[in-house]
Write a protein that holds these residues in place. Structure first.
Motif, mmCIF file in Angstrom:
data_model
loop_
_atom_site.group_PDB
_atom_site.id
_atom_site.type_symbol
_atom_site.label_atom_id
_atom_site.label_comp_id
_atom_site.label_asym_id
_atom_site.label_seq_id
_atom_site.Cartn_x
_atom_site.Cartn_y
_atom_site.Cartn_z
ATOM 1 N N UNK A 65 12.702 35.651 12.734
ATOM 2 C CA UNK A 65 11.489 35.679 13.547
ATOM 3 C C UNK A 65 11.813 35.129 14.935
ATOM 4 N N UNK A 66 11.093 35.566 15.988
ATOM 5 C CA UNK A 66 11.324 35.012 17.330
ATOM 6 C C UNK A 66 11.091 33.509 17.410
ATOM 7 N N UNK A 67 10.364 32.957 16.440
ATOM 8 C CA UNK A 67 10.093 31.520 16.452
ATOM 9 C C UNK A 67 11.168 30.709 15.736
ATOM 10 N N UNK A 68 12.160 31.377 15.147
ATOM 11 C CA UNK A 68 13.244 30.652 14.483
ATOM 12 C C UNK A 68 14.088 29.902 15.512
ATOM 13 N N UNK A 69 14.837 28.935 15.036
ATOM 14 C CA UNK A 69 15.712 28.147 15.898
ATOM 15 C C UNK A 69 16.747 29.066 16.560
ATOM 16 N N UNK A 70 16.805 29.104 17.909
ATOM 17 C CA UNK A 70 17.777 29.980 18.585
ATOM 18 C C UNK A 70 19.220 29.697 18.188
ATOM 19 N N UNK A 71 19.545 28.440 17.918
ATOM 20 C CA UNK A 71 20.911 28.108 17.506
ATOM 21 C C UNK A 71 21.224 28.764 16.165
ATOM 22 N N UNK A 72 20.256 28.725 15.252
ATOM 23 C CA UNK A 72 20.449 29.358 13.943
ATOM 24 C C UNK A 72 20.630 30.864 14.094
ATOM 25 N N UNK A 73 19.798 31.483 14.946
ATOM 26 C CA UNK A 73 19.907 32.930 15.158
ATOM 27 C C UNK A 73 21.254 33.283 15.781
ATOM 28 N N UNK A 74 21.628 32.522 16.817
ATOM 29 C CA UNK A 74 22.845 32.835 17.575
ATOM 30 C C UNK A 74 24.089 32.799 16.708
ATOM 31 N N UNK A 75 24.086 31.941 15.697
ATOM 32 C CA UNK A 75 25.285 31.764 14.882
ATOM 33 C C UNK A 75 25.132 32.362 13.482
ATOM 34 N N UNK A 76 24.124 33.229 13.316
ATOM 35 C CA UNK A 76 23.901 33.840 12.009
ATOM 36 C C UNK A 76 24.391 35.280 11.968
ATOM 37 N N UNK A 77 25.160 35.679 12.966
ATOM 38 C CA UNK A 77 25.678 37.040 12.965
ATOM 39 C C UNK A 77 26.765 37.220 14.002
ATOM 40 N N UNK A 78 27.486 38.328 13.879
ATOM 41 C CA UNK A 78 28.488 38.676 14.880
ATOM 42 C C UNK A 78 27.822 39.175 16.154
ATOM 43 N N UNK A 79 26.596 39.671 16.022
ATOM 44 C CA UNK A 79 25.812 40.122 17.166
ATOM 45 C C UNK A 79 24.343 39.900 16.841
ATOM 46 N N UNK A 80 23.523 39.842 17.889
ATOM 47 C CA UNK A 80 22.082 39.667 17.728
ATOM 48 C C UNK A 80 21.386 40.901 18.295
ATOM 49 N N UNK A 81 20.509 41.492 17.506
ATOM 50 C CA UNK A 81 19.700 42.623 17.950
ATOM 51 C C UNK A 81 18.264 42.139 18.101
ATOM 52 N N UNK A 82 17.766 42.154 19.342
ATOM 53 C CA UNK A 82 16.423 41.664 19.646
ATOM 54 C C UNK A 82 15.513 42.859 19.886
ATOM 55 N N UNK A 83 14.523 43.030 19.015
ATOM 56 C CA UNK A 83 13.568 44.127 19.144
ATOM 57 C C UNK A 83 12.322 43.654 19.882
ATOM 58 N N UNK A 84 11.974 44.352 20.958
ATOM 59 C CA UNK A 84 10.744 44.039 21.683
ATOM 60 C C UNK A 84 9.573 44.753 21.030
ATOM 61 N N UNK A 85 8.493 44.013 20.837
ATOM 62 C CA UNK A 85 7.266 44.622 20.367
ATOM 63 C C UNK A 85 6.410 45.005 21.559
ATOM 64 N N UNK A 86 5.099 44.840 21.420
ATOM 65 C CA UNK A 86 4.198 45.208 22.506
ATOM 66 C C UNK A 86 4.358 44.296 23.713
ATOM 67 N N UNK A 87 4.728 43.035 23.478
ATOM 68 C CA UNK A 87 4.837 42.056 24.559
ATOM 69 C C UNK A 87 6.307 41.742 24.814
ATOM 70 N N UNK A 88 6.787 42.054 26.008
ATOM 71 C CA UNK A 88 8.197 41.849 26.343
ATOM 72 C C UNK A 88 8.489 40.398 26.712
ATOM 73 N N UNK A 89 7.526 39.703 27.319
ATOM 74 C CA UNK A 89 7.777 38.375 27.882
ATOM 75 C C UNK A 89 8.320 37.358 26.873
ATOM 76 N N UNK A 90 7.745 37.248 25.660
ATOM 77 C CA UNK A 90 8.299 36.268 24.715
ATOM 78 C C UNK A 90 9.760 36.541 24.364
#
Length: 249
Positions: free
Chosen positions: A59-84
């Protein structure tokens, strides 16, 4: 498949709904994708698995450090709101994410700033062969350019992966927030960055009625000494430069 300009043999097993078991296993053994989405990413999960990846949903609310180190790459999908998701991109980069792909819809492309910290951009809905090739390119870049996480400014080296700073070969002790601020200024070195932008992208705050930025800038100046200038741009904010001019007093 001719419309992609690639021979059919290059796309065999990629365009099918199910890739050959052996091909999936070989690719999955190497590539783990942290998938961040504002909605339920059922389509993306299925496509990534079909391409032989190992997607891990976040989820976008997860810890960024956890996300950053949970894969070889990160795929970020934008929904209706791009700013968050824009804010999330900066937090992921500060957390040490080496390879970040941003996925947007065609009507959102003009809202994307090339200065945002992502390594590649793809469109939704996904075209599996294109997504596959883009993910492989990210993998090759990461493998062939292992020093991308090191940024040198004068005698200072900022290691984004280790979240560490060396000055003339000596480690400089920084708090997590001091490092995040320095990493941001380093990324945009040579440019004036306003206090409002720093508060928004480094601290995730909207209010500008605070001396937080100024206090942390003062601490960085004390710790970095004369090797790096963090100039005050009156009426704007701050600009980081290598040692080539006097620091404002």
């Amino acid at each position: 498949m001719v419309e992609f300009g690639l021979p059919d043999r290059c796309l065999r097993g990629v365009t099918e709904r199910r890739s050959p078991r052996q091909g999936r296993a070989q690719y999955a053994a190497r590539v783990r994708i942290a998938l961040v989405s504002q909605a339920q990413p059922a389509e993306a999960l299925e496509i990534l698995r079909d391409l032989g990846c190992r997607p891990v949903e976040h989820s976008p609310t997860d810890d960024p450090v956890e996300i950053a180190h949970d894969g070889d790459a990160v795929l970020v999908e934008c929904g209706a709101d791009v700013d968050p998701m824009r804010t999330l991109l900066f937090r992921l980069r500060r957390a040490g994410a080496a390879s970040v792909m941003l996925a947007v819809r065609s009507e959102q492309v003009l809202r994307v700033d090339p200065g945002w910290p992502f390594d590649d951009l793809t469109l939704q809905p996904y075209v599996p062969p294109e997504l596959y090739l883009r993910l492989r390119i990210l993998e090759w870049r990461r493998r062939d350019a292992p020093n991308d996480l090191h940024v040198d400014v004068g005698s200072m080296r900022v290691d984004l992966g280790a979240r560490a700073v060396d000055l003339a070969g000596e480690r400089v002790p920084l708090s997590p927030q001091e490092f995040a601020l320095l990493a941001y200024l380093t990324r945009f070195r040579g440019r004036a960055v306003s206090r409002e932008v720093l508060l928004r992208d480094v601290w995730g705050l909207r209010s500008i009625e605070t001396r937080t930025v100024d206090v942390h800038i003062r601490k960085l100046r004390q710790k970095l000494g004369e090797a790096v200038n963090i100039d005050t741009v009156r009426g704007v904010g701050y600009r980081l430069e290598a040692m080539n001019k006097e620091r404002p007093r």
